[in-house]
Design a protein around this motif. Structure first.
Motif, PDB file in Angstrom:
ATOM      1  N   ALA A  94       0.822  18.315  -4.064  1.00 36.10           N
ATOM      2  CA  ALA A  94      -0.130  17.320  -3.427  1.00 36.10           C
ATOM      3  C   ALA A  94      -0.075  17.094  -2.147  1.00 36.10           C
ATOM      4  N   GLY A  95      -1.484  16.650  -1.738  1.00 29.72           N
ATOM      5  CA  GLY A  95      -1.725  16.327  -0.216  1.00 29.72           C
ATOM      6  C   GLY A  95      -2.306  17.058   0.899  1.00 29.72           C
ATOM      7  N   PRO A 127       4.972  17.301  -0.965  1.00 38.61           N
ATOM      8  CA  PRO A 127       5.886  18.160  -0.145  1.00 38.61           C
ATOM      9  C   PRO A 127       6.780  17.654   0.731  1.00 38.61           C
ATOM     10  N   LEU A 128       6.536  16.397   0.930  1.00 42.82           N
ATOM     11  CA  LEU A 128       7.645  15.710   1.794  1.00 42.82           C
ATOM     12  C   LEU A 128       8.513  14.827   1.188  1.00 42.82           C
ATOM     13  N   ALA A 160       0.864  -1.277  -0.024  1.00 47.55           N
ATOM     14  CA  ALA A 160      -0.090   0.006  -0.100  1.00 47.55           C
ATOM     15  C   ALA A 160       0.882   1.208  -0.062  1.00 47.55           C
ATOM     16  N   ARG A 161       0.518   2.274  -0.653  1.00 49.29           N
ATOM     17  CA  ARG A 161       1.088   3.516  -0.670  1.00 49.29           C
ATOM     18  C   ARG A 161       0.306   4.898  -0.653  1.00 49.29           C
ATOM     19  N   ARG A 162       0.682   5.757  -0.764  1.00 53.77           N
ATOM     20  CA  ARG A 162      -0.071   6.925  -0.772  1.00 53.77           C
ATOM     21  C   ARG A 162       0.634   8.002  -1.911  1.00 53.77           C
ATOM     22  N   LEU A 163      -0.517   8.449  -2.958  1.00 54.62           N
ATOM     23  CA  LEU A 163      -0.253   9.378  -3.687  1.00 54.62           C
ATOM     24  C   LEU A 163      -0.988  10.523  -3.662  1.00 54.62           C
TER      25      LEU A 163
END
Length: 287
Positions: A173-174, A141-142, A52-55
């Motif tokens: 993004a985010g 941004p990270l 699992a990952r975040r975009l």
């Protein structure tokens, strides 16, 4: 609305719980939530989750390189995790459940959405670029590559207010409504400041505030189960959703500006030189 730190915490939780597990079934309870038809939802049945990952604000569950379950929780969506998934039948239109995923060890999760305005989105795709919101995401941004100079480059000739720019997923993004309030408070900057007119010192402050605010929030969310993430977010807020309370920095009263479908919170002393911003409830300035 879940934003990057909560989605990151959720993604880490799912990666730990689901990697290596096989989907027994995926049941769509709200057909409006499913935005794709090829591959079909039943393509997930019997497939093993590889991670699992975040975009941005999207959660991606991958089944190898060519099959992905992607979801965006939108404004009122959330994930309920079960070590033992309920056996009760889902009645479409009779519950807040939009999608149920059952895993081979008896665990699983529901995607739920409160309220009448349904914006939660689920995609089953072979290529992540087939999800429109992912295809147009700006830099994270990270990420290590998101340097001060990269950020400064995003501001050049931008005539939009900085609050709106921070929330624009095609630019960065985010970040959403809550963390843009927190970042601007930390940077001691008016939400109405024009992005392209910030001087070098203001860019430095804002860049540092983005990194510090999001890093702290991701750390606070790390290791927490989904049921605890919302409360952790609320506890960490300095001004967002704290209208009428005392600013923890200067003691002034936190104020709000209301718009058609959202509000922003700020501290006059810290951010606007003591000026109280007009409450323009029908304003379209922050699109």
């Amino acid at each position: 609305m879940p934003e990057m730190p909560e989605v990151q915490g959720l993604t880490r939780f799912l990666d730990e719980r689901t990697a290596g597990r096989t989907v027994e079934r995926a049941t769509v309870a709200s057909i409006a939530a499913l935005k794709t038809y090829d591959p079909p939802i039943h393509a997930l049945h019997g497939a093993a989750i590889t991670g699992a990952r975040r975009l941005g604000k999207f959660v991606v569950l991958s089944f190898g390189e060519e099959l992905h379950l992607v979801f965006h929780l939108a404004k009122a969506g959330w994930l309920r995790w079960y070590e033992t998934l309920p056996t009760t039948l889902i009645k479409p239109g009779k519950s807040p459940i939009a999608l149920r995923v059952a895993l081979d060890d008896g665990s699983g999760f529901d995607l739920t959405e409160a309220g009448t305005k349904k914006s939660l989105a689920v995609y089953v795709v072979r290529d992540l670029a087939d999800v429109p919101g992912i295809a147009r995401l700006g830099p994270d941004p990270l990420d290590d590559g998101f340097t001060r100079d990269v950020f400064a480059g995003l501001l050049i000739d931008r005539r939009m207010q900085i609050k709106g720019l921070l929330r624009d997923q095609a630019v960065i993004a985010g970040i959403g409504n809550a963390y843009s309030d927190e970042i601007l408070h930390a940077a001691r900057m008016s939400p109405y400041a024009i992005a392209g007119k910030l001087d070098d010192e203001e860019v430095d402050r804002l860049y540092a505030a983005i990194h510090a605010t999001l890093t702290d929030a991701v750390t606070a969310a790390s290791g927490k189960p989904p049921a605890d993430l919302k409360d952790a977010k609320r506890r960490g807020m300095q001004v967002h959703a704290r209208r009428g309370e005392a600013c923890p920095v200067c003691g002034d009263t936190v104020r709000s500006v209301f718009f058609a479908d959202r509000s922003l919170e700020y501290c006059p002393t810290c951010q606007t030189g003591g000026k109280v911003l007009a409450d323009r409830r029908l304003s379209r300035l922050l699109k």
